[in-house]
Design an enzyme around this catalytic site. Structure first.
Site, PDB file in Angstrom:
ATOM      1  N   ALA A  64      73.483  15.792  54.237  1.00  0.00           N
ATOM      2  CA  ALA A  64      73.483  16.404  55.564  1.00  0.00           C
ATOM      3  C   ALA A  64      74.623  15.825  56.385  1.00  0.00           C
ATOM      4  O   ALA A  64      74.970  14.651  56.234  1.00  0.00           O
ATOM      5  CB  ALA A  64      72.159  16.122  56.249  1.00  0.00           C
ATOM      6  N   GLY A 108      71.177  14.851  50.674  1.00  0.00           N
ATOM      7  CA  GLY A 108      70.988  16.289  50.497  1.00  0.00           C
ATOM      8  C   GLY A 108      71.883  16.868  49.412  1.00  0.00           C
ATOM      9  O   GLY A 108      71.573  17.925  48.842  1.00  0.00           O
ATOM     10  N   GLU A 111      69.993  16.289  46.350  1.00  0.00           N
ATOM     11  CA  GLU A 111      68.837  17.200  46.404  1.00  0.00           C
ATOM     12  C   GLU A 111      69.261  18.641  46.118  1.00  0.00           C
ATOM     13  O   GLU A 111      68.536  19.389  45.470  1.00  0.00           O
ATOM     14  CB  GLU A 111      68.164  17.074  47.776  1.00  0.00           C
ATOM     15  N   GLU A 131      69.581   7.607  51.945  1.00  0.00           N
ATOM     16  CA  GLU A 131      68.989   7.809  53.274  1.00  0.00           C
ATOM     17  C   GLU A 131      68.403   6.527  53.845  1.00  0.00           C
ATOM     18  O   GLU A 131      68.370   6.342  55.068  1.00  0.00           O
ATOM     19  CB  GLU A 131      67.892   8.888  53.219  1.00  0.00           C
TER      20      GLU A 131
HETATM   21  N1  DAK Z   1      78.009  13.421  57.281  1.00  0.00           N
HETATM   22  C1  DAK Z   1      79.090  13.478  58.112  1.00  0.00           C
HETATM   23  N2  DAK Z   1      80.334  13.043  57.793  1.00  0.00           N
HETATM   24  C2  DAK Z   1      80.493  12.530  56.574  1.00  0.00           C
HETATM   25  C3  DAK Z   1      79.443  12.430  55.635  1.00  0.00           C
HETATM   26  C4  DAK Z   1      78.143  12.908  56.024  1.00  0.00           C
HETATM   27  N3  DAK Z   1      77.080  12.921  55.200  1.00  0.00           N
HETATM   28  N4  DAK Z   1      79.907  11.863  54.519  1.00  0.00           N
HETATM   29  C5  DAK Z   1      81.221  11.625  54.743  1.00  0.00           C
HETATM   30  N5  DAK Z   1      81.569  12.009  55.983  1.00  0.00           N
HETATM   31  C6  DAK Z   1      82.875  11.950  56.638  1.00  0.00           C
HETATM   32  C7  DAK Z   1      83.209  10.523  57.062  1.00  0.00           C
HETATM   33  O1  DAK Z   1      82.592  10.237  58.299  1.00  0.00           O
HETATM   34  C8  DAK Z   1      84.720  10.579  57.137  1.00  0.00           C
HETATM   35  O2  DAK Z   1      85.071  11.235  58.325  1.00  0.00           O
HETATM   36  P1  DAK Z   1      86.323  10.681  59.229  1.00  0.00           P
HETATM   37  O3  DAK Z   1      86.023   9.252  59.472  1.00  0.00           O
HETATM   38  O4  DAK Z   1      87.534  10.914  58.331  1.00  0.00           O
HETATM   39  O5  DAK Z   1      86.290  11.546  60.430  1.00  0.00           O
HETATM   40  C9  DAK Z   1      85.075  11.519  55.974  1.00  0.00           C
HETATM   41  O6  DAK Z   1      83.890  12.257  55.696  1.00  0.00           O
HETATM   42  C10 DAK Z   1      85.455  10.781  54.705  1.00  0.00           C
HETATM   43  O7  DAK Z   1      84.426   9.855  54.450  1.00  0.00           O
HETATM   44  P2  DAK Z   1      84.753   8.327  54.059  1.00  0.00           P
HETATM   45  O8  DAK Z   1      85.968   7.857  54.777  1.00  0.00           O
HETATM   46  O9  DAK Z   1      83.496   7.577  54.232  1.00  0.00           O
HETATM   47  O10 DAK Z   1      85.125   8.541  52.524  1.00  0.00           O
HETATM   48  P3  DAK Z   1      84.810   7.630  51.282  1.00  0.00           P
HETATM   49  O11 DAK Z   1      85.371   8.378  50.133  1.00  0.00           O
HETATM   50  O12 DAK Z   1      85.248   6.213  51.529  1.00  0.00           O
HETATM   51  O13 DAK Z   1      83.191   7.585  51.183  1.00  0.00           O
HETATM   52  C11 DAK Z   1      80.982   8.595  51.005  1.00  0.00           C
HETATM   53  C12 DAK Z   1      82.525   8.759  50.862  1.00  0.00           C
HETATM   54  C13 DAK Z   1      80.375   9.960  50.733  1.00  0.00           C
HETATM   55  C14 DAK Z   1      80.475   7.564  49.973  1.00  0.00           C
HETATM   56  C15 DAK Z   1      80.650   8.069  52.437  1.00  0.00           C
HETATM   57  O14 DAK Z   1      81.313   8.883  53.378  1.00  0.00           O
HETATM   58  C16 DAK Z   1      79.187   8.096  52.729  1.00  0.00           C
HETATM   59  O15 DAK Z   1      78.445   7.164  52.410  1.00  0.00           O
HETATM   60  N6  DAK Z   1      78.721   9.186  53.394  1.00  0.00           N
HETATM   61  C17 DAK Z   1      77.325   9.296  53.834  1.00  0.00           C
HETATM   62  C18 DAK Z   1      76.425   9.655  52.681  1.00  0.00           C
HETATM   63  C19 DAK Z   1      74.966   9.725  53.099  1.00  0.00           C
HETATM   64  O16 DAK Z   1      74.402   8.775  53.694  1.00  0.00           O
HETATM   65  N7  DAK Z   1      74.342  10.866  52.811  1.00  0.00           N
HETATM   66  C20 DAK Z   1      72.928  11.062  53.107  1.00  0.00           C
HETATM   67  C21 DAK Z   1      72.778  11.775  54.449  1.00  0.00           C
HETATM   68  S1  DAK Z   1      71.076  12.109  54.848  1.00  0.00           S
HETATM   69  C22 DAK Z   1      66.297  18.206  55.040  1.00  0.00           C
HETATM   70  C23 DAK Z   1      67.481  18.687  54.502  1.00  0.00           C
HETATM   71  C24 DAK Z   1      68.492  17.809  54.169  1.00  0.00           C
HETATM   72  C25 DAK Z   1      68.341  16.462  54.370  1.00  0.00           C
HETATM   73  C26 DAK Z   1      67.171  15.974  54.903  1.00  0.00           C
HETATM   74  C27 DAK Z   1      66.139  16.857  55.247  1.00  0.00           C
HETATM   75  N8  DAK Z   1      65.220  19.099  55.339  1.00  0.00           N
HETATM   76  C28 DAK Z   1      65.231  20.441  54.778  1.00  0.00           C
HETATM   77  C29 DAK Z   1      64.115  18.665  56.108  1.00  0.00           C
HETATM   78  C30 DAK Z   1      69.450  15.596  54.006  1.00  0.00           C
HETATM   79  C31 DAK Z   1      69.611  14.342  54.440  1.00  0.00           C
HETATM   80  C32 DAK Z   1      70.820  13.606  54.065  1.00  0.00           C
HETATM   81  O17 DAK Z   1      71.606  14.034  53.257  1.00  0.00           O
END
Ligand code: DAK
Length: 257
Positions: A64, A108, A111, A131
């Protein structure tokens, strides 16, 4: 308007690519709506017999969009928004879905891959449910589907640590069906999709429905569905074609009838 999802038809397959590379293909409302609309359109299209869902080399999908979706969200706003129906819509696509994962498939993103019928990975793939690092838990099926795929103890370890799972490990634990070289992963995934697309489509749909029931019902109910679906397929032209092709030592050509 930016195209956050790109659809490429290569009949009998189609490729649906998430296109937000600047945020590692994170999911926002627009991506989810376009994903649902695109896969539904393809699902209704008889010329398309297998759909590949993918991202780019760096990321299948980083989950997400944390900045757009989670910063201001409250339980009430999320309930009002009905996020779940879009995920349910993807779950009910009947055409076989192949997730072709290169780079990150997190939260997500993991997922989304697990909603598909088959997951294949580039050797660069990194799966995870991180998460926990945000103070939350998986919310789009991760606790359920990951557990069914890899078992309670491995799922808990992945979910509680938020660690990344390599492509090789994903294959070893039953999350990914195949690992392809980084140079050819998408072509390899499309080749797999074309192989699936050559099969009789009615049988393919009933097969994935039956396999899903193994997750979603009792053994008795699953066996009952399988038996009925098996008998039903004897009424199809494709069953006649498949059996006739075998008997006459020729290649079958299936029509989806
Ligand atoms: N959201 C927003 N921006 C993101 C992002 C994300 N999930 N992942 C990466 N970015 C953005 C970064 O902020 C960065 O933006 P700028 O700083 O350039 O503006 C750019 O993408 C590049 O990211 P990095 O500089 O961090 O790049 P790296 O290659 O070093 O790292 C990474 C990539 C994917 C490992 C890292 O960015 C990361 O850890 N991202 C977060 C991953 C994460 O925590 N994902 C889980 C999110 S919670 C539901 C439906 C869906 C969900 C829940 C409920 N229902 C139907 C109820 C889903 C929940 C989730 O997914």
């Amino acid at each position: 308007m930016p195209n956050t999802v790109i659809v490429t038809r290569e009949e009998p397959i189609a490729v649906v690519q998430i296109n937000r590379p600047e945020v590692r293909n994170a999911l926002n409302d627009e991506v989810m709506s376009e994903l649902v609309a695109a896969t539904r359109r393809l699902d209704d299209d008889e010329a398309i017999r297998c759909i590949v869902i993918t991202g780019d080399e760096k990321a299948f999908c980083a989950g997400a969009d944390i900045k757009e979706e989670f910063v201001k969200a409250t339980p009430v706003s999320m309930l009002a928004h009905d996020l779940t129906s879009q995920w349910e819509a993807l779950r009910h696509i009947r055409t076989p879905l192949v997730a072709a994962v290169s780079g990150y498939a997190l939260g997500g993103g993991c997922e989304l891959a697990m909603i598909c019928d088959v997951i294949v990975a580039s050797e660069t793939a990194r799966f995870g449910q991180p998460e926990i690092n945000l103070g939350i838990i998986p919310g789009a099926g991760g606790t359920q589907r990951l557990t069914r795929a890899v078992g309670k103890y491995v799922a808990n370890e992945i979910i509680l640590t938020g660690r990344f799972v390599s492509a090789a490990e994903a294959k070893a634990i039953g999350l990914a069906a195949q690992v392809y070289p980084a140079a050819t992963w998408l072509e390899d995934a499309k080749a797999l999709a074309r192989t699936i697309a050559e099969k009789p489509p009615v049988a393919a749909r009933l097969a994935t429905e039956a396999v899903d029931l193994a997750w979603n019902s009792t053994l008795d109910a699953g066996l009952e569905f399988e038996r009925k679906a098996f008998y039903l397929l004897f009424a199809t032209e494709d069953k006649k074609e498949g059996v006739d092709a075998f008997v006459n030592k020729r290649k079958a050509v299936f029509k989806g009838k």
